[in-house]
Design a protein around this motif. Sequence first.
Motif, PDB file in Angstrom:
ATOM      1  N   CYS A 184       0.821  -1.213   0.000  1.00  0.00           N
ATOM      2  CA  CYS A 184       0.000   0.000   0.000  1.00  0.00           C
ATOM      3  C   CYS A 184       0.854   1.262   0.000  1.00  0.00           C
TER       4      CYS A 184
ATOM      5  N   ASP B 279       4.491  -6.371   5.712  1.00  0.00           N
ATOM      6  CA  ASP B 279       4.810  -7.701   6.241  1.00  0.00           C
ATOM      7  C   ASP B 279       4.842  -8.765   5.146  1.00  0.00           C
TER       8      ASP B 279
ATOM      9  N   ASP C 244       5.775  -8.099   2.180  1.00  0.00           N
ATOM     10  CA  ASP C 244       7.007  -7.730   1.492  1.00  0.00           C
ATOM     11  C   ASP C 244       8.248  -8.224   2.234  1.00  0.00           C
TER      12      ASP C 244
ATOM     13  N   GLY D 199      -2.225  -5.819   2.452  1.00  0.00           N
ATOM     14  CA  GLY D 199      -3.191  -4.739   2.260  1.00  0.00           C
ATOM     15  C   GLY D 199      -3.474  -4.474   0.795  1.00  0.00           C
TER      16      GLY D 199
HETATM   17  C1  LIG Z   1       6.760 -10.237  -7.557  1.00  0.00           C
HETATM   18  C2  LIG Z   1       5.450  -9.751  -7.076  1.00  0.00           C
HETATM   19  N1  LIG Z   1       4.575 -10.614  -6.545  1.00  0.00           N
HETATM   20  C3  LIG Z   1       3.379 -10.178  -6.114  1.00  0.00           C
HETATM   21  C4  LIG Z   1       3.033  -8.861  -6.204  1.00  0.00           C
HETATM   22  C5  LIG Z   1       1.675  -8.402  -5.736  1.00  0.00           C
HETATM   23  N2  LIG Z   1       1.706  -7.666  -4.481  1.00  0.00           N
HETATM   24  C6  LIG Z   1       1.721  -6.333  -4.426  1.00  0.00           C
HETATM   25  S1  LIG Z   1       1.748  -5.729  -2.885  1.00  0.00           S
HETATM   26  C7  LIG Z   1       1.660  -7.290  -2.235  1.00  0.00           C
HETATM   27  C8  LIG Z   1       1.581  -7.519  -0.769  1.00  0.00           C
HETATM   28  C9  LIG Z   1       1.528  -6.303   0.027  1.00  0.00           C
HETATM   29  O1  LIG Z   1       1.399  -6.624   1.372  1.00  0.00           O
HETATM   30  P1  LIG Z   1       2.344  -6.000   2.452  1.00  0.00           P
HETATM   31  O2  LIG Z   1       3.750  -6.134   2.038  1.00  0.00           O
HETATM   32  O3  LIG Z   1       1.985  -6.615   3.746  1.00  0.00           O
HETATM   33  O4  LIG Z   1       2.009  -4.435   2.396  1.00  0.00           O
HETATM   34  P2  LIG Z   1       0.638  -3.700   2.820  1.00  0.00           P
HETATM   35  O5  LIG Z   1      -0.066  -3.424   1.534  1.00  0.00           O
HETATM   36  O6  LIG Z   1      -0.105  -4.598   3.742  1.00  0.00           O
HETATM   37  O7  LIG Z   1       1.106  -2.447   3.483  1.00  0.00           O
HETATM   38  C10 LIG Z   1       1.650  -8.243  -3.237  1.00  0.00           C
HETATM   39  C11 LIG Z   1       1.580  -9.686  -3.000  1.00  0.00           C
HETATM   40  C12 LIG Z   1       3.987  -7.979  -6.783  1.00  0.00           C
HETATM   41  N3  LIG Z   1       3.754  -6.678  -6.943  1.00  0.00           N
HETATM   42  N4  LIG Z   1       5.175  -8.448  -7.207  1.00  0.00           N
END
Ligand SMILES: Cc1ncc(C[n+]2csc(CCOP(=O)(O)OP(=O)(O)O)c2C)c(N)n1
Lengths: 360, 252
Positions: B54, B96, B98, B128
């Motif tokens: 996010c 998390d 990430d 998120g």
């Molecule tokens: C190589 C790759 N795999 C999957 C994604 C899709 N993706 C984008 S953000 C994300 C997860 C985000 O979650 P988090 O790191 O917890 O951050 P938050 O949005 O909760 O702050 C994923 C799986 C991507 N952009 N690149």
Amino acid sequence: MADKVLMKGNEVIGEAAVLAGCRYYFGYPITPQSEIPAYLSRRLPEVEGVFLQAESEVAAINMVYGAASAGARVMTSSSSPGVSLKQEGLSYIAGAELPCVVVNVVRGGPGLGNISPAQSDYWQATRGGGHGDYRTLVLAPNSVQEIADMTIAAFELADRFRNPVLLLVDGILGQMMEPVQLPAPLSYDLNQKPWALGNPNRKGGRNLCSTIFLDVEQLEEHNWHLYQKYQVVTDEFAKGAYQHLAVETHAVDDAEIILVGYGIISRILKTVVEKARKRGIKAGLVRPKTLWPFPSQVLADLAARTKQFLVVEMSCGQMVEDVKLAVNGRKPVFFFGRTGGTVPSDFEILNEVDKLVRPD
Amino acid sequence: MTMEQVFARPKCMTKTPFHYCPGCDHGVVHRLIGESLDELELGDKTIGVAPVGCSVFAFDYFTFDFNQAAHGRAPAVATGIKRVRPDHIVFTYQGDGDLAAIGTAEIIHAANRGEKITVIFINNAIYGMTGGQMAPTTLVGMKTATSPYGRDAQLCGNPIKMAEMLATLEAPVYVTRVSVNTPANLMKAKKALKNAFRLQKEGKGFTFVEVVCICPTNWGKTPNDAHKWLAEKMLPVFPLGTYKDVLGVDKG
Ligand SMILES: Cc1ncc(C[n+]2csc(CCOP(=O)(O)OP(=O)(O)O)c2C)c(N)n1
Ligand code: SF4
Ligand SMILES: [Mg+2]
């Protein structure tokens, strides 16, 4: 000019990088390129540079992404399976328009394959390998001297076009020792790129390195901008400043059959041309020195004069597709290949030439 | 009579309004980062790295240089930047998913090398950005888009505790877990961020600040309920506190 020295191809990559002003190297061990990190781990500290063995090729290419965004001349090297892991990072680097040099000392695949020489990464090298509308320049040396010259050229091209440049080196060349005249060192100032993060010599405002364009119109504009840059690259290799890096031709003027091969194969093909001519066969050679942009026009022009082409690769046939696209059906294009780490002999290639020229 | 201004936008932050959901903690943590850097007078000597999540647009909210990295790779990217620009403060801002899933190798090895960077880890127990999938930090029994029956520890393991894990390494100088769920915790979080940036400025080593955060949108809760849930359910699993403090900065 310095005297010639006898050096191994892989070590020359390391020394030429230092001479080009590269002070940052990030990599992960893999055969048959291990002499590059071994050399640089010793050499870079001597010039106050940074050698860092990363936890993986994924991490290494992302360290390159970071260092390049901060304005450094930076390099990573690997061999086929490791280069597969670098593709995500390459896509980001190309998308963010950052310069860097990536070396692939190619080995046999797919999968773990073996550590013998192969040319089966041509598609990955020239077609991108990572996701998205982007290109990487691909230089393919055929001697240790050319490894030195092309390593230097790779750094200059990367900076000139703000794009990753790939040095595609046959496993044999990396391991081969030949006399080499090392080029004069280039001067490089960390703060010469006004767009670099942390650069105090900026025009004002802040510097951002990003590949995200949520707005579809913006991404389309960005992609066409990249495309136009690639057109400039293509033009400069076809008829501009980089023509000397594009292609080598040998005995093509009266040739009835033109052999096409790159890297180490081109040296074998030169012998084949000599031997064929002794047998009265008018053979010639086209050696793409740069694989992207591909020297299509040279092949197209020759298609008007010669009778047929024979493409020889250490793969099941990858570059042959680019030759066919260039020749565009005007003359037949044949293929001969050995794969899995086998190097074809001049004798077996000559046999193929014989069969094509004198069909029973 | 002149009035004293007691609350203003930090100098190193832009006027761009946050794109985060109402009540989201990302904006709160951004502001604490901005205040800390201002107070340490580091706002123009900082480079941020924001990977996917996010907060991928974090660069919109700060005035200093930024690198937008691939998912999970920020510690490697920050390594490259810091090695080239050692005179700059370099920090990553990671979720998390990430940091604790796709980027596990990069965070552990950056920490183990003792890279002189600061890692800010936003633990909201969920993915998120992609719409509320199970994260490595998702609590056992917690329902998400990809754990509709609740996280089953037999199938998916238990929530991963990054601060505790990283504190076992030799190199990090400061590893702490904070939250911004109460005014008192918010002040502690700011102090932790300032400690981390100051340690980096002094060239001491790797610093890590985990922030236990809410994601009201994907938790399906109001911000108030989310904060209650955080205190009741998350903090017992992710206890606040400093796990490594080689130079004793928390006491100082
Ligand atoms: C190589 C790759 N795999 C999957 C994604 C899709 N993706 C984008 S953000 C994300 C997860 C985000 O979650 P988090 O790191 O917890 O951050 P938050 O949005 O909760 O702050 C994923 C799986 C991507 N952009 N690149
Ligand atoms: S989805 Fe969750 S983490 Fe993302 S902005 Fe909304 S509340 Fe914040
Ligand atoms: Mg998350």
